[in-house]
Design a protein around this motif. Structure first.
Motif, PDB file in Angstrom:
ATOM      1  N   THR A  60       0.847  -1.197   0.000  1.00  9.32           N
ATOM      2  CA  THR A  60       0.000   0.000   0.000  1.00  9.32           C
ATOM      3  C   THR A  60       0.878   1.241   0.000  1.00  9.32           C
ATOM      4  OG1 THR A  60      -0.069   0.099   2.411  1.00  9.32           O
ATOM      5  CG2 THR A  60      -1.752  -1.241   1.316  1.00  9.32           C
ATOM      6  N   ASP A  61       0.229   2.397  -0.131  1.00  9.99           N
ATOM      7  CA  ASP A  61       0.956   3.658  -0.020  1.00  9.99           C
ATOM      8  C   ASP A  61       1.515   3.792   1.393  1.00  9.99           C
ATOM      9  OD1 ASP A  61       0.359   4.302  -2.618  1.00  9.99           O
ATOM     10  OD2 ASP A  61      -1.423   5.472  -2.081  1.00  9.99           O
ATOM     11  N   THR A  62       2.725   4.294   1.507  1.00 11.42           N
ATOM     12  CA  THR A  62       3.361   4.363   2.812  1.00 11.42           C
ATOM     13  C   THR A  62       2.839   5.500   3.672  1.00 11.42           C
ATOM     14  OG1 THR A  62       5.142   5.723   1.901  1.00 11.42           O
ATOM     15  CG2 THR A  62       5.473   3.337   1.925  1.00 11.42           C
ATOM     16  N   ASN A  63       2.162   6.488   3.071  1.00  9.07           N
ATOM     17  CA  ASN A  63       1.686   7.610   3.888  1.00  9.07           C
ATOM     18  C   ASN A  63       0.276   7.385   4.389  1.00  9.07           C
ATOM     19  OD1 ASN A  63       0.665   7.842   1.254  1.00  9.07           O
ATOM     20  ND2 ASN A  63       0.206  10.022   1.562  1.00  9.07           N
ATOM     21  N   SER A  64      -0.281   6.232   4.110  1.00  2.00           N
ATOM     22  CA  SER A  64      -1.572   5.874   4.686  1.00  2.00           C
ATOM     23  C   SER A  64      -1.536   4.396   4.978  1.00  2.00           C
ATOM     24  CB  SER A  64      -2.718   6.163   3.709  1.00  2.00           C
ATOM     25  OG  SER A  64      -2.695   5.233   2.639  1.00  2.00           O
ATOM     26  N   ASP A  65      -2.299   3.977   5.950  1.00  2.00           N
ATOM     27  CA  ASP A  65      -2.335   2.569   6.305  1.00  2.00           C
ATOM     28  C   ASP A  65      -3.430   1.842   5.556  1.00  2.00           C
ATOM     29  OD1 ASP A  65      -0.224   2.810   7.994  1.00  2.00           O
ATOM     30  OD2 ASP A  65      -1.453   3.211   9.762  1.00  2.00           O
ATOM     31  N   ASP A  66      -3.893   2.467   4.433  1.00  2.46           N
ATOM     32  CA  ASP A  66      -4.909   1.832   3.593  1.00  2.46           C
ATOM     33  C   ASP A  66      -6.103   1.397   4.442  1.00  2.46           C
ATOM     34  OD1 ASP A  66      -5.935   0.970   1.156  1.00  2.46           O
ATOM     35  OD2 ASP A  66      -5.189  -1.064   1.454  1.00  2.46           O
TER      36      ASP A  66
ATOM     37  N   ASP B  57       7.183  14.595  10.524  1.00  9.10           N
ATOM     38  CA  ASP B  57       7.514  15.963  10.123  1.00  9.10           C
ATOM     39  C   ASP B  57       7.450  16.063   8.599  1.00  9.10           C
ATOM     40  OD1 ASP B  57       8.536  18.438   9.573  1.00  9.10           O
ATOM     41  OD2 ASP B  57      10.299  18.233  10.878  1.00  9.10           O
ATOM     42  N   PRO B  58       6.511  16.798   8.034  1.00  5.53           N
ATOM     43  CA  PRO B  58       6.397  16.865   6.574  1.00  5.53           C
ATOM     44  C   PRO B  58       7.597  17.515   5.905  1.00  5.53           C
ATOM     45  CG  PRO B  58       4.969  18.492   7.618  1.00  5.53           C
ATOM     46  CD  PRO B  58       5.509  17.626   8.718  1.00  5.53           C
ATOM     47  N   ASP B  59       8.422  18.226   6.672  1.00  3.00           N
ATOM     48  CA  ASP B  59       9.592  18.853   6.072  1.00  3.00           C
ATOM     49  C   ASP B  59      10.680  17.826   5.714  1.00  3.00           C
ATOM     50  OD1 ASP B  59       8.477  21.365   6.261  1.00  3.00           O
ATOM     51  OD2 ASP B  59       9.337  21.749   8.257  1.00  3.00           O
ATOM     52  N   CYS B  60      10.783  16.780   6.512  1.00  4.94           N
ATOM     53  CA  CYS B  60      11.808  15.764   6.232  1.00  4.94           C
ATOM     54  C   CYS B  60      11.206  14.460   5.726  1.00  4.94           C
ATOM     55  CB  CYS B  60      12.677  15.490   7.458  1.00  4.94           C
ATOM     56  SG  CYS B  60      11.805  14.744   8.837  1.00  4.94           S
ATOM     57  N   CYS B  61       9.929  14.272   5.943  1.00  2.52           N
ATOM     58  CA  CYS B  61       9.253  13.048   5.499  1.00  2.52           C
ATOM     59  C   CYS B  61       8.063  13.441   4.632  1.00  2.52           C
ATOM     60  CB  CYS B  61       8.799  12.212   6.687  1.00  2.52           C
ATOM     61  SG  CYS B  61      10.144  11.711   7.785  1.00  2.52           S
ATOM     62  N   VAL B  62       8.366  13.965   3.472  1.00  5.06           N
ATOM     63  CA  VAL B  62       7.322  14.467   2.583  1.00  5.06           C
ATOM     64  C   VAL B  62       6.512  13.292   2.030  1.00  5.06           C
ATOM     65  CG1 VAL B  62       6.864  15.804   0.510  1.00  5.06           C
ATOM     66  CG2 VAL B  62       8.823  16.392   1.980  1.00  5.06           C
ATOM     67  N   PRO B  63       5.177  13.325   2.197  1.00 10.52           N
ATOM     68  CA  PRO B  63       4.364  12.249   1.623  1.00 10.52           C
ATOM     69  C   PRO B  63       4.527  12.203   0.104  1.00 10.52           C
ATOM     70  CG  PRO B  63       3.111  13.572   3.193  1.00 10.52           C
ATOM     71  CD  PRO B  63       4.391  14.301   2.943  1.00 10.52           C
ATOM     72  N   PRO B  64       4.495  11.016  -0.504  1.00  6.19           N
ATOM     73  CA  PRO B  64       4.183   9.707   0.107  1.00  6.19           C
ATOM     74  C   PRO B  64       5.404   8.994   0.667  1.00  6.19           C
ATOM     75  CG  PRO B  64       4.370   9.473  -2.256  1.00  6.19           C
ATOM     76  CD  PRO B  64       4.575  10.925  -1.976  1.00  6.19           C
ATOM     77  N   GLY B  65       6.562   9.660   0.686  1.00  9.71           N
ATOM     78  CA  GLY B  65       7.764   9.025   1.189  1.00  9.71           C
ATOM     79  C   GLY B  65       8.899   9.125   0.178  1.00  9.71           C
ATOM     80  N   ARG B  66       9.940   8.383   0.443  1.00 13.15           N
ATOM     81  CA  ARG B  66      11.101   8.392  -0.437  1.00 13.15           C
ATOM     82  C   ARG B  66      10.963   7.299  -1.494  1.00 13.15           C
ATOM     83  NH1 ARG B  66      16.057   8.926   3.985  1.00 13.15           N
ATOM     84  NH2 ARG B  66      15.182  10.703   5.146  1.00 13.15           N
ATOM     85  N   PRO B  67      11.494   7.498  -2.666  1.00 10.78           N
ATOM     86  CA  PRO B  67      11.358   6.497  -3.722  1.00 10.78           C
ATOM     87  C   PRO B  67      12.076   5.201  -3.365  1.00 10.78           C
ATOM     88  CG  PRO B  67      12.845   8.241  -4.411  1.00 10.78           C
ATOM     89  CD  PRO B  67      12.210   8.702  -3.133  1.00 10.78           C
ATOM     90  N   ILE B  68      11.471   4.092  -3.753  1.00  6.93           N
ATOM     91  CA  ILE B  68      12.015   2.777  -3.428  1.00  6.93           C
ATOM     92  C   ILE B  68      13.383   2.568  -4.063  1.00  6.93           C
ATOM     93  CG2 ILE B  68      11.158   1.376  -5.349  1.00  6.93           C
ATOM     94  CD1 ILE B  68      10.696   0.531  -1.638  1.00  6.93           C
TER      95      ILE B  68
END
Length: 459
Positions: A118-124, A165-176
């Motif tokens: 699933t998307d990492t910025n939501s727990d689906d 922190d959205p400044d360092c962990c911008v949704p949806p996350g870092r690319p795989i």
């Protein structure tokens, strides 16, 4: 694979890139837990993620890359009682994870990686992921292995499980790709490691090799000869002679003559001989011989057990070549102590492990991993030739070796393959049941005995 020097980990991308190489595949819908001793990685455990949205919580374990831990250190775990049935189930799941990791008694910390689709910025819609992380934190803290960090890895992105922190962990996350292109991942590939298909993800059976008619003829011929000699000591000794020769030579020459291939395949169809080969590979020939005697595998006869005699059939050719010479008459003891009623006291016989102890990985203290690798190579060849009971035996024995390594997912896939090709094969059914119960091989549960895909100081 062994590494002569340390592999340096410079960030979470390296840790997460190491996991697929440790397991042998990219996990899906999985929790991967790793123990740590100081800054060094220890045991790696993979289990299916529980049903976080509610329902029954389950998990199939499949360790890899070192000693997959098992129960052994203090009864730790979360003792908090939740009012929700789901939270209680997740707390139970966390305690089970801890029970697997506790045998790594040198561990003083842990890392967690949640692999989802699933998307990492939501727990689906599954807020239970945060609850599960909390339960794991409580259980691991109580066991003396506090969580040092945790990550959620999705299909395309990954993120730190604690960062909001959205400044360092911008949704949806870092690319795989940061994981797949990490420096450590490149180093592992350079060293010869590869990441394959997940066990059971597809039909992973090797394409069957064309069966030489000479192999089939030899197998049928040896099976007919063995049928009246399965309880004969001298024949048993010769079978161990032949398997010893083949396993020791497997590293240099995995090719076998048709006659020898047929001999080996036919011998695997005698359950007592098959089990003796596994025991001999892991624990040595004396354990195989004395265990066979203890189980009453032989017809009573006068004289010392395993004495050279004339009851065995002529042996197959010893190896590849157009005109192999027959193996001389059996010399089964090879200087080792004999077993038997009139063999006299056997020095050290009381320390020889029984078949059950060896097959469960409880003894010896450290198995002969090099000889087991030789056995595995021979089994891979024998299991790719047609079907039938001999193929099921070879595939099941490979599954047992994977289970001994702590690679439960691979073992389960091989057991299922054997049962699909030869329904009702008893050894595959019994070993598969061990896996379903979550039983770990004793060797995989101890750091000093466990199989190492990488050198102990690899990470």
């Amino acid at each position: 694979m062994t590494a002569p020097d340390h592999l340096r980990i410079s960030g979470p991308e390296d840790i997460l890139g190491f996991i697929p190489h440790s397991l042998g595949y990219w996990p899906e819908n999985s929790l991967v837990a790793m123990t740590m001793e100081g800054k060094r990685l220890g045991a790696t455990l993979r289990v299916d993620l529980p049903a976080l949205g509610g329902g029954a919580v389950g998990g199939r374990s499949g360790g890899g890359g070192g000693n997959t831990a098992a129960p052994g250190r203090g009864g730790a775990g979360s003792r908090r009682h939740s009012g929700s049935g789901r939270s209680d189930a997740l707390a139970g799941f966390a305690r089970n994870v801890v029970s697997y990791l506790q045998a790594d008694d040198a561990a003083d910390g842990s890392l967690l990686a949640f692999f989802t689709d699933t998307d990492t910025n939501s727990d689906d819609g599954r807020p239970g992921l945060a609850v599960l992380l909390k339960e794991l934190e409580l259980a691991l803290e109580a066991a003396g292995m506090p969580v040092r960090d945790a990550w959620v890895i999705g299909a395309e992105f990954w993120r730190n499980a604690y960062c909001s922190d959205p400044d360092c962990c911008v949704p949806p996350g870092r690319p795989i790709e940061q994981i797949t292109n990490s420096k450590l991942n490149a180093e592992m590939v350079f060293r010869g490691s590869s990441v394959g298909e997940a066990p059971g993800a597809q039909d992973t059976r090797p394409a069957p090799r064309p069966v030489d008619p000479a192999v089939r003829t030899a197998e049928f011929g040896w099976a007919a000869q063995f049928s009246s000699r399965r309880r004969d000591r001298a024949q048993f000794a010769q079978v161990l002679d032949v398997w010893t020769m083949v396993m020791q030579a497997a590293a240099q020459s995995p090719d076998l003559t048709p006659e020898l291939t047929g001999y080996l395949r036919a011998s695997l169809c005698i359950p007592s001989w098959r089990d003796a080969v596994l025991v001999m590979a892991a624990a040595g020939r004396p354990a195989a011989e004395c265990g066979a005697e203890d189980f009453g595998m032989f017809d009573p006869e006068a004289g010392s057990a395993f004495r050279p005699g004339t009851n065995s059939s002529p042996g197959p050719g010893p190896g590849p070549g157009p005109t192999p010479s027959p193996i001389p008459g059996p010399t089964p003891s090879d200087g080792q102590p004999a077993c038997g009623a009139d063999a006299g006291p056997v020095p050290g016989a009381d320390t020889l492990p029984g078949y059950g102890e060896v097959l469960l990985g409880l003894a010896p203290s450290v198995p002969d991993w090099a000889l087991m690798v030789g056995l595995e190579r021979v089994l891979q060849l024998l299991g790719s030739l047609g079907g039938g009971e001999s193929t099921a035996a070879a595939v099941t024995a490979r599954g047992w070796i994977e289970w001994c390594r702590g690679r439960g997912s691979y073992a389960d896939a091989l057991y299922r393959q054997a049962l699909q090709d030869y329904p009702g094969y008893r050894l595959a059914e019994l070993l598969a049941e061990l896996g379903r119960r979550g039983t770990l091989c004793g060797w995989a549960a101890r750091r000093e005995a466990a199989w190492q895909k990488f050198a102990p100081d690899a990470a």
